[in-house]
Write a protein that holds these residues in place. Structure first.
Motif, PDB file in Angstrom:
ATOM      1  N   MET A   4       0.810  -1.019   0.196  1.00 31.86           N
ATOM      2  CA  MET A   4      -0.073  -0.108   0.059  1.00 31.86           C
ATOM      3  C   MET A   4       0.665   1.299   0.042  1.00 31.86           C
ATOM      4  N   ASN A   5       0.663   2.231  -1.007  1.00 31.87           N
ATOM      5  CA  ASN A   5       1.371   3.343  -0.935  1.00 31.87           C
ATOM      6  C   ASN A   5       0.613   4.497  -0.023  1.00 31.87           C
ATOM      7  N   ILE A   6       1.367   5.108   0.710  1.00 34.26           N
ATOM      8  CA  ILE A   6       0.733   6.036   1.790  1.00 34.26           C
ATOM      9  C   ILE A   6       1.538   7.351   1.647  1.00 34.26           C
ATOM     10  N   LEU A   7       0.578   8.340   1.807  1.00 30.27           N
ATOM     11  CA  LEU A   7       0.896   9.921   1.716  1.00 30.27           C
ATOM     12  C   LEU A   7       0.825  10.338   3.123  1.00 30.27           C
ATOM     13  N   ILE A   8       1.727  10.894   3.914  1.00 27.10           N
ATOM     14  CA  ILE A   8       1.303  11.712   5.149  1.00 27.10           C
ATOM     15  C   ILE A   8       1.177  13.068   5.211  1.00 27.10           C
ATOM     16  N   ALA A   9       0.465  13.797   5.544  1.00 26.81           N
ATOM     17  CA  ALA A   9      -0.070  14.894   5.503  1.00 26.81           C
ATOM     18  C   ALA A   9      -0.034  15.663   6.811  1.00 26.81           C
ATOM     19  N   ASP A  10       0.783  16.612   7.182  1.00 28.40           N
ATOM     20  CA  ASP A  10       0.783  17.357   8.471  1.00 28.40           C
ATOM     21  C   ASP A  10       1.650  18.485   8.171  1.00 28.40           C
ATOM     22  N   ASP A  11       1.201  19.589   8.883  1.00 32.38           N
ATOM     23  CA  ASP A  11       2.082  20.988   8.839  1.00 32.38           C
ATOM     24  C   ASP A  11       3.248  20.733   9.684  1.00 32.38           C
ATOM     25  N   GLU A  12       3.156  19.989  10.494  1.00 28.39           N
ATOM     26  CA  GLU A  12       4.437  19.666  11.661  1.00 28.39           C
ATOM     27  C   GLU A  12       5.341  18.475  11.379  1.00 28.39           C
ATOM     28  N   ALA A  13       6.576  18.922  10.835  1.00 24.65           N
ATOM     29  CA  ALA A  13       7.659  17.893  10.353  1.00 24.65           C
ATOM     30  C   ALA A  13       7.716  16.691  11.333  1.00 24.65           C
ATOM     31  N   PRO A  14       8.007  16.965  12.717  1.00 25.39           N
ATOM     32  CA  PRO A  14       7.951  15.745  13.624  1.00 25.39           C
ATOM     33  C   PRO A  14       6.856  15.009  13.614  1.00 25.39           C
ATOM     34  N   ALA A  15       5.616  15.402  13.516  1.00 22.32           N
ATOM     35  CA  ALA A  15       4.296  14.745  13.654  1.00 22.32           C
ATOM     36  C   ALA A  15       4.495  13.780  12.247  1.00 22.32           C
ATOM     37  N   ARG A  16       5.021  14.289  10.948  1.00 22.08           N
ATOM     38  CA  ARG A  16       4.981  13.339   9.783  1.00 22.08           C
ATOM     39  C   ARG A  16       6.281  12.272  10.138  1.00 22.08           C
ATOM     40  N   ALA A  17       7.236  12.769  10.698  1.00 19.58           N
ATOM     41  CA  ALA A  17       8.203  11.870  10.849  1.00 19.58           C
ATOM     42  C   ALA A  17       7.908  10.622  11.852  1.00 19.58           C
ATOM     43  N   ARG A  18       7.152  11.059  12.918  1.00 22.50           N
ATOM     44  CA  ARG A  18       6.425   9.874  13.881  1.00 22.50           C
ATOM     45  C   ARG A  18       5.579   8.916  13.199  1.00 22.50           C
ATOM     46  N   LEU A  19       4.572   9.576  12.343  1.00 17.65           N
ATOM     47  CA  LEU A  19       3.722   8.868  11.668  1.00 17.65           C
ATOM     48  C   LEU A  19       4.678   7.996  10.747  1.00 17.65           C
ATOM     49  N   ALA A  20       5.415   8.364   9.992  1.00 15.09           N
ATOM     50  CA  ALA A  20       6.281   7.487   9.178  1.00 15.09           C
ATOM     51  C   ALA A  20       6.825   6.276  10.045  1.00 15.09           C
ATOM     52  N   ALA A  21       7.644   6.564  10.920  1.00 18.36           N
ATOM     53  CA  ALA A  21       8.157   5.391  11.676  1.00 18.36           C
ATOM     54  C   ALA A  21       7.142   4.492  12.087  1.00 18.36           C
ATOM     55  N   LEU A  22       5.874   4.914  12.559  1.00 18.96           N
ATOM     56  CA  LEU A  22       5.022   4.025  13.103  1.00 18.96           C
ATOM     57  C   LEU A  22       4.516   3.250  11.813  1.00 18.96           C
ATOM     58  N   VAL A  23       4.225   3.641  10.750  1.00 13.02           N
ATOM     59  CA  VAL A  23       3.956   2.923   9.450  1.00 13.02           C
ATOM     60  C   VAL A  23       5.045   1.821   9.161  1.00 13.02           C
ATOM     61  N   ASN A  24       6.279   2.291   9.282  1.00 13.34           N
ATOM     62  CA  ASN A  24       7.383   1.430   8.751  1.00 13.34           C
ATOM     63  C   ASN A  24       7.654   0.236   9.909  1.00 13.34           C
TER      64      ASN A  24
END
Length: 95
Positions: free
Chosen positions: A1-21
């Motif tokens: 599944m290809n996922i796009l993460i959208a959040d205006d806060e870079a740390p939140a995007r990084a945390r979500l990406a780490a959780l997905v991985n």
């Protein structure tokens, strides 16, 4: 599944990406966006299956972006992510 993460806060995007991985290694975060305009542009360029979408972002917010995505012939699935419960009704209304 290809996922796009959208959040205006870079740390939140990084945390979500780490959780997905960590939780779903077969899924891939293929793009990140800081506002709704970037979400729509990324979905124009890439094959996105799922958008993890913050609601409150500068410029075009997540609700507007979700409405733009929903109007497409084959829209990606959208899961709203927000710390603000007052946005819940608007999120449901945008499907």
């Amino acid at each position: 599944m290809n996922i796009l993460i959208a959040d205006d806060e870079a740390p939140a995007r990084a945390r979500l990406a780490a959780l997905v991985n960590e939780l779903a290694p077969t899924h891939r975060v293929i793009a990140q966006a800081a506002n709704g305009e970037q979400v729509l542009a990324a979905c124009d360029r890439l094959s996105v299956d799922l958008v993890l979408l913050d609601i409150r972002m500068p410029g075009m917010d997540g609700i507007e972006a979700a409405l733009g995505l929903a109007a497409r012939a084959e829209p990606p699935a959208v899961v709203f992510i927000t710390a603000y419960d007052e946005h819940a009704l608007a999120a449901f209304e945008s499907n």
